[in-house]
Scaffold this motif. Structure first.
Motif, mmCIF file in Angstrom:
data_model
loop_
_atom_site.group_PDB
_atom_site.id
_atom_site.type_symbol
_atom_site.label_atom_id
_atom_site.label_comp_id
_atom_site.label_asym_id
_atom_site.label_seq_id
_atom_site.Cartn_x
_atom_site.Cartn_y
_atom_site.Cartn_z
ATOM 1 N N ALA A 3 0.831 -1.206 0.000
ATOM 2 C CA ALA A 3 0.000 0.000 0.000
ATOM 3 C C ALA A 3 0.866 1.256 0.000
ATOM 4 O O ALA A 3 0.565 2.233 -0.708
ATOM 5 N N ILE A 4 1.945 1.241 0.780
ATOM 6 C CA ILE A 4 2.826 2.410 0.851
ATOM 7 C C ILE A 4 3.533 2.627 -0.486
ATOM 8 O O ILE A 4 3.669 3.771 -0.954
ATOM 9 N N ALA A 5 3.973 1.557 -1.127
ATOM 10 C CA ALA A 5 4.623 1.683 -2.435
ATOM 11 C C ALA A 5 3.650 2.236 -3.469
ATOM 12 O O ALA A 5 4.001 3.124 -4.266
ATOM 13 N N GLN A 6 2.420 1.728 -3.471
ATOM 14 C CA GLN A 6 1.434 2.211 -4.435
ATOM 15 C C GLN A 6 1.064 3.667 -4.169
ATOM 16 O O GLN A 6 0.902 4.464 -5.107
ATOM 17 N N TRP A 7 0.937 4.031 -2.894
ATOM 18 C CA TRP A 7 0.671 5.423 -2.511
ATOM 19 C C TRP A 7 1.805 6.320 -2.976
ATOM 20 O O TRP A 7 1.579 7.414 -3.514
ATOM 21 N N SER A 8 3.018 5.845 -2.808
ATOM 22 C CA SER A 8 4.190 6.620 -3.220
ATOM 23 C C SER A 8 4.219 6.819 -4.736
ATOM 24 O O SER A 8 4.464 7.926 -5.228
ATOM 25 N N LEU A 9 3.974 5.745 -5.476
ATOM 26 C CA LEU A 9 3.984 5.835 -6.934
ATOM 27 C C LEU A 9 2.859 6.732 -7.447
ATOM 28 O O LEU A 9 3.031 7.474 -8.423
ATOM 29 N N GLY A 10 1.715 6.673 -6.783
ATOM 30 C CA GLY A 10 0.611 7.550 -7.149
ATOM 31 C C GLY A 10 0.978 9.011 -6.955
ATOM 32 O O GLY A 10 0.690 9.868 -7.807
ATOM 33 N N ASN A 11 1.624 9.319 -5.840
ATOM 34 C CA ASN A 11 2.058 10.694 -5.579
ATOM 35 C C ASN A 11 3.152 11.127 -6.548
ATOM 36 O O ASN A 11 3.202 12.292 -6.958
ATOM 37 N N TYR A 12 4.011 10.192 -6.928
ATOM 38 C CA TYR A 12 5.036 10.496 -7.933
ATOM 39 C C TYR A 12 4.377 10.913 -9.247
ATOM 40 O O TYR A 12 4.759 11.919 -9.866
ATOM 41 N N ASN A 13 3.378 10.129 -9.667
ATOM 42 C CA ASN A 13 2.691 10.443 -10.924
ATOM 43 C C ASN A 13 1.997 11.804 -10.862
ATOM 44 O O ASN A 13 2.013 12.570 -11.834
ATOM 45 N N LEU A 14 1.371 12.099 -9.725
ATOM 46 C CA LEU A 14 0.692 13.389 -9.565
ATOM 47 C C LEU A 14 1.696 14.541 -9.558
ATOM 48 O O LEU A 14 1.427 15.620 -10.090
ATOM 49 N N TRP A 15 2.851 14.310 -8.940
ATOM 50 C CA TRP A 15 3.903 15.328 -8.945
ATOM 51 C C TRP A 15 4.383 15.602 -10.366
ATOM 52 O O TRP A 15 4.520 16.764 -10.779
ATOM 53 N N LYS A 16 4.609 14.524 -11.154
ATOM 54 C CA LYS A 16 5.061 14.687 -12.531
ATOM 55 C C LYS A 16 3.998 15.366 -13.396
ATOM 56 O O LYS A 16 4.316 16.131 -14.308
ATOM 57 N N LYS A 17 2.747 15.100 -13.083
ATOM 58 C CA LYS A 17 1.652 15.653 -13.883
ATOM 59 C C LYS A 17 1.358 17.104 -13.534
ATOM 60 O O LYS A 17 1.160 17.945 -14.430
ATOM 61 N N ASN A 18 1.326 17.409 -12.242
ATOM 62 C CA ASN A 18 0.865 18.732 -11.795
ATOM 63 C C ASN A 18 1.948 19.588 -11.147
ATOM 64 O O ASN A 18 1.671 20.713 -10.734
ATOM 65 N N ASN A 19 3.159 19.036 -11.023
ATOM 66 C CA ASN A 19 4.247 19.732 -10.334
ATOM 67 C C ASN A 19 3.850 20.137 -8.917
ATOM 68 O O ASN A 19 4.230 21.200 -8.418
ATOM 69 N N SER A 20 3.087 19.253 -8.264
ATOM 70 C CA SER A 20 2.629 19.517 -6.906
ATOM 71 C C SER A 20 3.732 19.188 -5.909
ATOM 72 O O SER A 20 4.153 18.034 -5.795
ATOM 73 N N GLN A 21 4.198 20.173 -5.183
ATOM 74 C CA GLN A 21 5.250 19.943 -4.202
ATOM 75 C C GLN A 21 4.749 19.104 -3.025
ATOM 76 O O GLN A 21 5.522 18.378 -2.401
ATOM 77 N N ASP A 22 3.457 19.199 -2.749
ATOM 78 C CA ASP A 22 2.874 18.358 -1.704
ATOM 79 C C ASP A 22 2.973 16.891 -2.082
ATOM 80 O O ASP A 22 3.338 16.044 -1.255
ATOM 81 N N CYS A 23 2.672 16.584 -3.343
ATOM 82 C CA CYS A 23 2.775 15.197 -3.823
ATOM 83 C C CYS A 23 4.226 14.742 -3.842
ATOM 84 O O CYS A 23 4.523 13.580 -3.547
ATOM 85 N N TYR A 24 5.132 15.655 -4.181
ATOM 86 C CA TYR A 24 6.555 15.309 -4.175
ATOM 87 C C TYR A 24 7.006 14.926 -2.770
ATOM 88 O O TYR A 24 7.703 13.925 -2.573
#
Length: 248
Positions: A3-24
């Protein structure tokens, strides 16, 4: 760990898509957790352990590890190293990768069958392997990510062996109107749920994109066509319910 790995990868994708520093920050937080919680199991292999009991055909007793967790954790660590160049992530990635070189009986996550096929096992069973398809493919992508980072020919060779296993056995998951979730030797086969059937379709399409192997594309399209017949969906759902009643 999964779950933690999937959560991390999801946040990575959102960071790459939206440049969200929170997701990073969330991605790095997940990567740090994985880095800090990669530990030796009782066979001296570095794995992410699940500290709770779980039932899948057999009782998985705390602590247990998973090929799915190893692959997705590897994907997270590779990305964290590429972004930060912090060698702690690279060192942990090297340790996690070793689990794929070790048989399940010796504390690793790879099972070799009588035909010399190598399988990534999502759940490590004592009696017989289950060969869960989606977990195998998720784990395989971790190997691919590690190869993209290292360009190590031995990693690519292992990736190709895993791909060949899926290629040689994918038809066994096809029951003529639906896909199986896994290949346990049971009287009632475990059909994939609608969610996992659709996931198989996407995963096989991605495998085609990664490898250029047409068979993956063809199977993906065939399984997608199964969704067009309502009776297929109904029959698969009923058989899935019966499976749960008899085996769970």
């Amino acid at each position: 760990p999964i779950a933690i790995a999937q959560w991390s990868l999801g946040n990575y994708n959102l960071w790459k898509k939206n440049n969200s520093q929170d997701c990073y920050k969330k991605f790095i937080k997940g990567a740090d957790w994985l880095n800090n919680n990669l530990n030796l199991n009782n066979k001296n292999i570095y794995v992410w352990q699940h500290h709770f009991n779980w039932v899948y055909k057999e009782n998985l007793v705390n602590p247990w590890h998973s090929g799915l967790a190893q692959g997705q954790g590897l994907s997270v660590l590779v990305r964290a190293y590429q972004i930060s160049q912090n060698k702690k992530y690279l060192e942990s990635a090297k340790k996690a990768y070793q689990s794929f070189l070790i048989d399940t009986s010796k504390g690793g996550v790879t099972f070799t069958d009588k035909d010399d096929n190598v399988w990534i096992e999502e759940y490590i069973m004592k009696k017989s392997p289950t060969h869960i398809l989606n977990g195998f493919i998720w784990g395989l992508w971790g190997i691919y990510d590690y190869w993209l980072l290292t360009k190590d020919n031995s990693v690519k060779k292992l990736f190709n062996r895993y791909v060949q296993t899926i290629l040689s056995n994918v038809e066994k998951y096809d029951i003529g109107y639906w896909s199986l979730y896994e290949l346990s030797n049971l009287k009632i086969k475990m059909r994939a749920s609608i969610f996992y059937h659709k996931l198989h379709i996407v995963q096989l399409q991605i495998l085609f994109n990664m490898t250029g192997i047409e068979d993956f594309k063809n199977v993906s399209e065939k399984w997608n066509n199964y969704l067009n017949k309502k009776f297929n969906v109904f029959k698969a759902t009923i058989m899935k319910i019966l499976f749960k009643i008899f085996y769970y």
